[in-house]
Design a protein around this motif. Structure first.
Motif, PDB file in Angstrom:
ATOM      1  N   MET A 157      18.190   3.520 -32.078  1.00 56.15           N
ATOM      2  CA  MET A 157      19.768   3.173 -32.033  1.00 56.15           C
ATOM      3  C   MET A 157      20.061   2.001 -32.762  1.00 56.15           C
ATOM      4  SD  MET A 157      20.502   3.850 -28.045  1.00 56.15           S
ATOM      5  CE  MET A 157      22.068   4.062 -28.196  1.00 56.15           C
ATOM      6  N   ALA A 158      19.205   1.126 -32.888  1.00 56.84           N
ATOM      7  CA  ALA A 158      19.464  -0.006 -33.779  1.00 56.84           C
ATOM      8  C   ALA A 158      19.696   0.265 -35.276  1.00 56.84           C
ATOM      9  CB  ALA A 158      18.266  -1.044 -33.530  1.00 56.84           C
ATOM     10  N   ARG A 159      19.361   1.465 -35.859  1.00 53.74           N
ATOM     11  CA  ARG A 159      19.503   1.745 -37.067  1.00 53.74           C
ATOM     12  C   ARG A 159      20.840   2.514 -37.165  1.00 53.74           C
ATOM     13  NH1 ARG A 159      13.996   3.840 -36.877  1.00 53.74           N
ATOM     14  NH2 ARG A 159      12.460   2.407 -37.436  1.00 53.74           N
ATOM     15  N   PRO A 166      26.830   4.507 -23.752  1.00 53.11           N
ATOM     16  CA  PRO A 166      27.154   5.265 -22.658  1.00 53.11           C
ATOM     17  C   PRO A 166      27.547   4.486 -21.614  1.00 53.11           C
ATOM     18  CG  PRO A 166      24.832   6.006 -23.427  1.00 53.11           C
ATOM     19  CD  PRO A 166      25.214   4.527 -23.987  1.00 53.11           C
ATOM     20  N   GLY A 167      28.751   4.437 -21.055  1.00 51.91           N
ATOM     21  CA  GLY A 167      29.568   3.872 -19.972  1.00 51.91           C
ATOM     22  C   GLY A 167      28.669   3.697 -18.696  1.00 51.91           C
ATOM     23  N   GLY A 168      28.212   2.751 -18.291  1.00 49.60           N
ATOM     24  CA  GLY A 168      27.715   2.646 -16.895  1.00 49.60           C
ATOM     25  C   GLY A 168      25.983   2.952 -16.731  1.00 49.60           C
ATOM     26  N   LEU A 169      25.368   3.258 -18.048  1.00 49.59           N
ATOM     27  CA  LEU A 169      24.112   3.523 -18.238  1.00 49.59           C
ATOM     28  C   LEU A 169      23.185   2.268 -18.197  1.00 49.59           C
ATOM     29  CD1 LEU A 169      21.532   5.210 -18.660  1.00 49.59           C
ATOM     30  CD2 LEU A 169      21.851   5.059 -20.770  1.00 49.59           C
ATOM     31  N   VAL A 203      18.027  -5.784 -14.848  1.00 47.76           N
ATOM     32  CA  VAL A 203      18.629  -4.452 -15.189  1.00 47.76           C
ATOM     33  C   VAL A 203      19.602  -4.803 -16.229  1.00 47.76           C
ATOM     34  CG1 VAL A 203      20.550  -2.702 -14.438  1.00 47.76           C
ATOM     35  CG2 VAL A 203      18.604  -3.850 -12.544  1.00 47.76           C
ATOM     36  N   HIS A 204      19.425  -3.998 -17.068  1.00 49.00           N
ATOM     37  CA  HIS A 204      20.430  -3.959 -18.538  1.00 49.00           C
ATOM     38  C   HIS A 204      20.971  -2.908 -18.973  1.00 49.00           C
ATOM     39  CE1 HIS A 204      18.129  -7.679 -19.760  1.00 49.00           C
ATOM     40  NE2 HIS A 204      16.896  -6.944 -19.618  1.00 49.00           N
ATOM     41  N   GLY A 205      22.383  -2.932 -19.527  1.00 51.52           N
ATOM     42  CA  GLY A 205      22.973  -1.959 -20.041  1.00 51.52           C
ATOM     43  C   GLY A 205      22.435  -1.861 -21.250  1.00 51.52           C
ATOM     44  N   LEU A 206      22.459  -0.394 -21.738  1.00 50.89           N
ATOM     45  CA  LEU A 206      21.872  -0.223 -23.090  1.00 50.89           C
ATOM     46  C   LEU A 206      22.334  -0.836 -24.269  1.00 50.89           C
ATOM     47  CD1 LEU A 206      19.960   2.099 -23.985  1.00 50.89           C
ATOM     48  CD2 LEU A 206      21.975   3.549 -24.647  1.00 50.89           C
ATOM     49  N   ALA A 207      23.414  -1.653 -24.214  1.00 46.42           N
ATOM     50  CA  ALA A 207      23.893  -2.051 -25.626  1.00 46.42           C
ATOM     51  C   ALA A 207      23.134  -3.597 -25.283  1.00 46.42           C
ATOM     52  CB  ALA A 207      25.392  -2.596 -25.493  1.00 46.42           C
ATOM     53  N   ALA A 208      22.994  -3.981 -24.263  1.00 45.06           N
ATOM     54  CA  ALA A 208      22.082  -5.542 -24.249  1.00 45.06           C
ATOM     55  C   ALA A 208      20.729  -5.209 -24.713  1.00 45.06           C
ATOM     56  CB  ALA A 208      22.218  -6.139 -22.839  1.00 45.06           C
ATOM     57  N   LEU A 209      19.938  -4.107 -24.376  1.00 46.89           N
ATOM     58  CA  LEU A 209      18.743  -3.771 -24.616  1.00 46.89           C
ATOM     59  C   LEU A 209      18.848  -3.717 -26.148  1.00 46.89           C
ATOM     60  CD1 LEU A 209      17.961  -1.245 -22.115  1.00 46.89           C
ATOM     61  CD2 LEU A 209      16.765  -3.294 -22.179  1.00 46.89           C
ATOM     62  N   VAL A 210      19.621  -2.894 -26.941  1.00 49.50           N
ATOM     63  CA  VAL A 210      19.810  -2.910 -28.231  1.00 49.50           C
ATOM     64  C   VAL A 210      19.822  -4.316 -29.153  1.00 49.50           C
ATOM     65  CG1 VAL A 210      20.895  -1.732 -30.311  1.00 49.50           C
ATOM     66  CG2 VAL A 210      20.423  -0.543 -28.176  1.00 49.50           C
ATOM     67  N   ARG A 221      24.665  -7.836 -35.370  1.00 52.44           N
ATOM     68  CA  ARG A 221      24.881  -6.744 -34.342  1.00 52.44           C
ATOM     69  C   ARG A 221      25.984  -5.813 -35.008  1.00 52.44           C
ATOM     70  NH1 ARG A 221      25.233  -9.923 -28.458  1.00 52.44           N
ATOM     71  NH2 ARG A 221      22.993 -10.874 -28.654  1.00 52.44           N
ATOM     72  N   ARG A 222      26.043  -4.567 -34.305  1.00 50.17           N
ATOM     73  CA  ARG A 222      26.673  -3.647 -35.030  1.00 50.17           C
ATOM     74  C   ARG A 222      28.119  -3.502 -33.824  1.00 50.17           C
ATOM     75  NH1 ARG A 222      23.224  -0.753 -38.556  1.00 50.17           N
ATOM     76  NH2 ARG A 222      22.737  -2.258 -39.854  1.00 50.17           N
ATOM     77  N   PRO A 223      29.127  -2.585 -34.445  1.00 49.88           N
ATOM     78  CA  PRO A 223      30.257  -2.367 -33.596  1.00 49.88           C
ATOM     79  C   PRO A 223      29.782  -1.574 -32.411  1.00 49.88           C
ATOM     80  CG  PRO A 223      30.708  -1.672 -35.996  1.00 49.88           C
ATOM     81  CD  PRO A 223      29.404  -2.423 -35.951  1.00 49.88           C
ATOM     82  N   LYS A 224      30.366  -1.200 -31.507  1.00 51.89           N
ATOM     83  CA  LYS A 224      30.100  -0.475 -30.280  1.00 51.89           C
ATOM     84  C   LYS A 224      30.938   0.615 -30.096  1.00 51.89           C
ATOM     85  CE  LYS A 224      27.988  -4.151 -27.578  1.00 51.89           C
ATOM     86  NZ  LYS A 224      28.622  -5.211 -28.175  1.00 51.89           N
ATOM     87  N   LEU A 225      30.710   1.769 -29.856  1.00 53.88           N
ATOM     88  CA  LEU A 225      31.511   2.971 -29.640  1.00 53.88           C
ATOM     89  C   LEU A 225      31.057   3.469 -28.124  1.00 53.88           C
ATOM     90  CD1 LEU A 225      33.270   5.277 -30.641  1.00 53.88           C
ATOM     91  CD2 LEU A 225      31.292   6.510 -31.230  1.00 53.88           C
TER      92      LEU A 225
END
Ligand code: NAP
Length: 269
Positions: A157-159, A166-169, A203-210, A221-225
């Motif tokens: 994902m980082a690439r 994904p909201g809420g994951l 507990v982390h959201g996916l964006a925080a992990l990336v 950091r990259r823009p989020k969708l």
């Protein structure tokens, strides 16, 4: 025949299926360091190791070699797993173990096996059933997603130029090393039934992990969708049923510590 409630005798081999995998690679040295003989079932032929670990070539999906793997074994630590058909593999192992007089089956399952409606998780739940209904003494530990698997996912994902979120994951990743330590203790004890789940400390959201991964590698950091996970599985993840928020054994290694260790090892680019 030994009493089912007694732990494995050090001179009797402990069979570790999946002993060549990520988790197995941490468990096997702990068992040998505790003075136990270890036998590993692997689909690829391998020579015996210097520490005395023996290998049996076999495949839980075809049944080849499984009877040889369980022969003369008191305890089986069942860690083998793949993307599909883990239920069939487990049933094959359980049948052979029952015939061979195995006294203790230890199984690693996944947190959310009974709550997240994914085909893969259904195979883990069916595997648990095969173990608990085997008539053999059993221990089942459900573990959260390993940091190692999270890293593989996050690296991809980082690439991406834009980060799909994904909201809420949310995830509660745990170091495989700590899951392994718990499993080694369980395998060397008497059957314990279903024991508390093991999770990571946060507990982390996916964006925080990336983003933590990008930060540790000094990348922008990259823009989020924002994306929406569809269906029942999406609803289950959004409501957090893939997490164990109370009653779990909480391991120590945080995602940031794991990333720092992987950078120090030169892994996780
Ligand atoms: N990764 C996670 O985040 C996570 C979280 C919770 C629970 N778990 C569970 O923990 C277990 C270990 O995970 P892992 O990440 O260490 O797995 P892994 O690194 O992918 O290793 C898989 C292991 O399974 C063995 N295996 C696969 N198919 C087999 C077959 N048909 N017959 C015999 N052996 C087979 C492989 O052995 P050979 O290649 O040598 O044959 C290998 O040792 C799995 O059951 C998994 O579902 C994983």
């Amino acid at each position: 025949m030994t009493n089912p409630s007694t732990p494995s005798n050090p001179s009797t081999p402990i069979l570790v299926t999946g002993g060549t995998g990520t988790l197995g690679g941490h468990v096997v040295p702990l068992l040998t360091a505790a003075g136990h003989r270890v036998r590993i079932l692997s689909r690829r032929p391998r020579a015996a190791a210097d520490d005395g670990t023996e290998y049996v070539t076999g495949d839980l999906l075809t049944g080849a070699g499984v009877a040889d793997a369980v022969a003369g074994v008191h305890t089986v630590l069942h860690l083998a797993g793949g993307p599909k058909r883990d239920d069939e593999a487990t049933r094959t192992l359980v049948r052979a173990a029952a015939r061979a007089g195995v006294r203790h089956l230890v199984y690693v399952s996944v947190v959310g096996a009974d709550t997240v409606p994914l085909a893969w998780l259904r195979t883990k739940l069916e595997s648990e059933r095969a173990i608990t209904e085997s008539g053999i003494g059993w221990t089942v530990l459900r573990a959260a997603q390993f940091h190692e698997l999270t890293l593989t996912m996050v690296e991809k994902m980082a690439r991406l130029p834009v980060l799909p979120v994904p909201g809420g994951l949310r995830l509660q990743p745990v170091a495989a090393r700590e899951v392994a330590a718990r499993l080694a203790d369980l395998a060397l004890a008497a059957p314990s039934g279903r024991v508390p789940d093991i999770t990571g400390p946060e507990v982390h959201g996916l964006a925080a992990l990336v983003e933590a991964h990008r930060d540790v590698h000094g990348r922008r950091r990259r823009p989020k969708l924002p994306v929406r996970m569809p269906g029942r599985a999406g609803r289950a993840y959004r409501s957090g049923t893939n997490l164990t928020v109370s009653g779990a054994l909480v391991a120590k290694t945080t995602w940031a510590e794991f990333l720092a260790e992987s950078v120090a090892r030169g892994a996780g680019r």
